[in-house]
Scaffold this active site. Sequence first.
Site, PDB file in Angstrom:
ATOM      1  N   SER A  39      37.981  42.313  50.463  1.00 41.95           N
ATOM      2  CA  SER A  39      39.294  42.764  50.931  1.00 41.95           C
ATOM      3  C   SER A  39      39.518  44.239  50.631  1.00 41.95           C
ATOM      4  O   SER A  39      39.008  44.765  49.626  1.00 41.95           O
ATOM      5  CB  SER A  39      40.363  41.938  50.218  1.00 41.95           C
ATOM      6  OG  SER A  39      41.623  42.525  50.385  1.00 41.95           O
TER       7      SER A  39
ATOM      8  N   TYR B 149      44.394  38.764  42.906  1.00 40.64           N
ATOM      9  CA  TYR B 149      43.668  38.524  44.160  1.00 40.64           C
ATOM     10  C   TYR B 149      42.574  39.585  44.331  1.00 40.64           C
ATOM     11  O   TYR B 149      41.411  39.260  44.578  1.00 40.64           O
ATOM     12  CB  TYR B 149      44.656  38.556  45.339  1.00 40.64           C
ATOM     13  CG  TYR B 149      43.977  38.611  46.691  1.00 40.64           C
ATOM     14  CD1 TYR B 149      43.271  37.516  47.185  1.00 40.64           C
ATOM     15  CD2 TYR B 149      44.028  39.770  47.477  1.00 40.64           C
ATOM     16  CE1 TYR B 149      42.641  37.571  48.424  1.00 40.64           C
ATOM     17  CE2 TYR B 149      43.408  39.825  48.716  1.00 40.64           C
ATOM     18  CZ  TYR B 149      42.713  38.729  49.180  1.00 40.64           C
ATOM     19  OH  TYR B 149      42.084  38.784  50.404  1.00 40.64           O
TER      20      TYR B 149
END
Length: 320
Positions: A128, A153
């Site tokens: 990501s 995350y």
Amino acid sequence: MKLFITGFAGFIGFHAAREFLRRGWEVVGIDNFCDYYDVRLKRDRAAMLAKEPSFSSCELDICDLEGLRRVFAEESPDVVLNLAAQPGVRYSIVHPFVYQKTNLEGFLDILECCRHAKKAPKLVFASSSSVYGGNKKMPFEESDQVDAPVSLYAATKKANELMAHTYSHLYGMQTIGLRFFTVYGPWYRPDMALSLFADAMTHGRPIKVFNNGDMLRDFTFVDDIIDGIVRVVEAQNLPLYDIFNIGNHRSEKLLDVINILADALGIEPKMEMLPMQPGDVYATYASIEKLSKAVGYEPKTTIREGIPVFAKWYKEYHKL
Ligand SMILES: NC(=O)c1ccc[n+]([C@@H]2O[C@H](COP(=O)([O-])OP(=O)(O)OC[C@H]3O[C@@H](n4cnc5c(N)ncnc54)[C@H](O)[C@@H]3O)[C@@H](O)[C@H]2O)c1
């Protein structure tokens, strides 16, 4: 050629499965249909894929190592596309353990299954743009330091890159990580900003605009992301381990995005200006030179073209 997609009922997984089927691949998918967001959307995506003769799937959690081993033994995939993950930056602040479970333990299961497969498949996995944390240098390049994540995350995605590197190094497996930059399009995730904006606008509520709208995001249309994934999956010339940005190379002002969406929906937006949220970053902006040089990746869709496509799907799907 056979492709194994984890998280096939998710937003990117669904689009990827459709495109690989169109290109003549046999596709096997697993998903645990977790209720992080409306499961009906996942079931509807899965139902569309189920009509395809070269597609098969089962409901399975990547944390179920025995189940995963069975699928690997039965299917012997040539390529594994690992998209299953607990996504979302803000959710990781309140629900940390699900990130530990799926993104770390589940990812280790995938690595172990690839390692012990009769013929080790190529592993392409989702990382990501959030690994860049508060990086100030624009655009973000793969060679930038990414040692200061600002959400759990992001930390799990960075950990995936390190774990994959270790497995490539120790066992000679090919692992390629893709750092996605804010993907959007039809069949979109309801927890993402564009969906939340569309939901608020179509129900007459003010939209929550964080950091007073002073944020920049590299919004990437899903067809461009899928084109990049296809190029990476099918490429024969990539190294044993690598990491690539996969974005649009255009960093858009949040307020422009809101105005284009409002125009596409034909609604005058009401806005509630709010401070920056913990875990959020001010800007994302992808350098795509590395992926472009490696596989000829070239995103084509501007937000002026892509957002109306999303808005049309949104209205049709929600019968508005
Ligand atoms: N959409 C974006 O803008 C974006 C940006 C950066 C990275 N990513 C990454 O790309 C990948 C796909 O994202 P998406 O937007 O399609 O998200 P998504 O939530 O729509 O898809 C993920 C799918 O994985 C499934 N899943 C979750 N935990 C699982 C588990 N333990 N076992 C099996 N299946 C499980 C979910 O049910 C879901 O269908 C994720 O890894 C995400 O972190 C997405």
